[in-house]
Enzyme design. Structure first.
Site, short mmCIF file in Angstrom:
data_model
loop_
_atom_site.label_atom_id
_atom_site.label_comp_id
_atom_site.label_asym_id
_atom_site.label_seq_id
_atom_site.Cartn_x
_atom_site.Cartn_y
_atom_site.Cartn_z
N LYS A 1 0.86 -1.05 -0.27
CA LYS A 1 -0.02 -0.19 0.23
C LYS A 1 1.12 1.27 0.34
CE LYS A 1 -3.40 -2.38 -0.01
NZ LYS A 1 -4.65 -2.91 1.77
N ASP A 2 2.23 1.17 0.70
CA ASP A 2 3.18 2.56 0.61
C ASP A 2 3.56 3.15 -0.96
OD1 ASP A 2 3.67 3.04 3.16
OD2 ASP A 2 4.75 0.82 3.20
#
Length: 463
Positions: free
Chosen positions: A112-113
């Site tokens: 998700k980063d």
């Protein structure tokens, strides 16, 4: 490039307005009016680009010159400055038929980063440029929340509230969210599962008065910028695999619970990236596998697994795929989504199922399979899988052909899910950034699964 809703009742928007809207005002999801096509000659030129350079080229096809190139370059540079690997998303070759795309080199050690560091910078940019109040509201099954908080913590003009299911995320996931003590961050731990949290979020975004009054902005993959940012690493992974694939076809196996990550691959393929098979990997919450194999999209009984980020029964981004599956017929999408709401399922014909199976393969891995594969790959290749990546490996082993190679996505660092790793008697060394979380105080509000109570918490936070 303009953006429209999958349900057809929203006026076409530009890129920035689309991102700020998040969930479409008619309850649908925003998609581009046309998917840009990337010619073979352009793909050949892109194959040698760095990750950052590739992102600039992909985004340039979608942003309508609303963000000057110079500004976009600065956003990209700031977004990935905190990543621990110079390639951002390196590809590791495991054997002659398998490579792993490592998506866990960002600040919270999860895929998700890659999108949310960019999204945090984007929201900060818009807030300053347009003097816009940004109140981010999202739900997480574990990784989105930590990555979103990390992307905007301490940023002026932005507040963020994240709902997560109480005691249904890993301890590291919980700590990554709740040890943040910035004043612009609120963590609500909801007594329920992720689908309960996600429904509250969608209901609040569908309340247009509440959404407008509180300047709500979405961080979940209902927001198209999340999808677009993830599309970039499909191109990057394909090009790296191509270097050693020879004449073999290239497949991609993707752990996916909310359909966002796999839809990004579907978008890349529709743009012209010649991926052979898109393989959906799920766990025992296997609504996506059941749909691909039977044509019946029906939520089942919720199960807690060793891969909690995929403990999802209602996949938000499925509606985007449905839109293209029905030939971009918004009325048909609305009919299907109404069926899901009123009858609890979507059922397609046998003929239509054949078309779905041309788009995807799928496998729902059991808890036992995941543990066995973690043990196997550590023993045979000295590579430690997290349990979500193990689901992707299970799907690769089931669906990769003899004349094919596969890139499986490693969506999280194994340190985030040590509860599962310890079950197979593997002791891992935690990265320092994770180790230090255990000595920090936590900041969260535990609330019932009650929308009225959540609204009260939000209004006090925004005030």
């Amino acid at each position: 490039m303009r953006y429209i809703s999958t349900r057809g009742r929203v006026e076409a928007k530009g890129f920035i307005d689309t991102v700020l809207m998040g969930l479409a005002d008619d309850g649908g999801l925003m998609v581009p009016e046309q998917i840009p096509q990337v010619p073979v000659a352009t793909l050949e030129q892109w194959a040698t680009l760095s990750y950052r350079e590739l992102l600039l080229e992909v985004f340039a096809l979608y942003i309508n010159d609303e963000i000057p190139r110079e500004d976009l370059e600065q956003l990209v540079e700031r977004s990935y400055a905190s990543f621990r690997h110079p390639e951002v998303t390196p590809v590791k070759k495991i054997n002659e038929s398998l490579s792993i795309l490592e998506l866990f080199h960002g600040p919270t050690f999860a895929f998700k980063d890659v999108a949310l560091q960019f999204m945090g910078e984007f929201y900060s940019y818009v807030s300053k440029k347009q003097n816009e109040i940004i109140h981010i509201l999202g739900a997480t099954s574990g990784d989105t929340g930590a990555a979103a908080i990390q992307g905007v913590r301490g940023k002026e003009g932005i507040k963020i509230c994240i709902l997560h299911p109480h005691q249904k995320v890993s301890k590291v996931q919980e700590l990554q969210m709740t040890t943040v003590d910035d004043e612009n961050v609120l963590n609500l731990s909801v007594k329920g599962n992720f689908d309960d949290c996600q429904k509250v979020i969608k209901d609040l975004f569908a309340d247009l008065d509440f959404k407008g009054k509180h300047h709500l902005r979405a961080i979940n993959s209902i927001n198209f910028v999340r999808i677009l940012a993830q599309t970039v690493y499909y191109f990057y992974a394909y090009f790296r695999a191509q270097e050693s694939a020879g004449t073999k076809k290239i497949n991609v196996s993707v752990p996916s619970g909310n359909f966002g990550n796999i839809f990004s691959g579907f978008l890349a393929k529709k743009m012209g990236l010649p991926i052979h098979k898109l393989i959906i990997a799920t766990n025992e919450n296997n609504i996506l596998e059941r749909f691909v194999k039977t044509g019946d999209y029906k939520p089942g009984d919720f199960k807690s697994t060793y891969s909690p980020s995929m403990d999802i029964q209602v996949a938000s981004n499925f509606e985007r795929y449905l839109y293209y599956f029905v030939g971009e017929d918004a009325a048909k999408v609305s009919e299907y989504m109404n069926n899901l709401k009123t009858e609890g399922r979507i059922v397609i014909s046998a003929e239509d199922l054949q078309r779905v199976q041309q788009d995807f393969e799928a496998l729902g891995a059991s808890n036992e399979q995941c543990l066995e594969l973690i043990q196997k790959y550590k023993a045979e290749y000295d590579y430690l899988l997290d349990p979500h990546t193990a689901c992707g490996i299970a799907a690769y082993e089931a669906h990769n052909g003899a004349d094919e190679v596969c890139v499986t996505f490693a969506t999280a660092h194994p340190a985030k899910f040590d509860e599962a790793i310890r079950l197979v008697d593997i002791k891992q060394q935690f990265p320092a950034e994770i180790e230090q979380l255990f000595s920090k105080p936590q900041h969260q509000q535990v609330v019932e699964h009650d929308e009225a109570e959540i609204v009260r918490q939000l209004e006090a936070f925004y005030a």
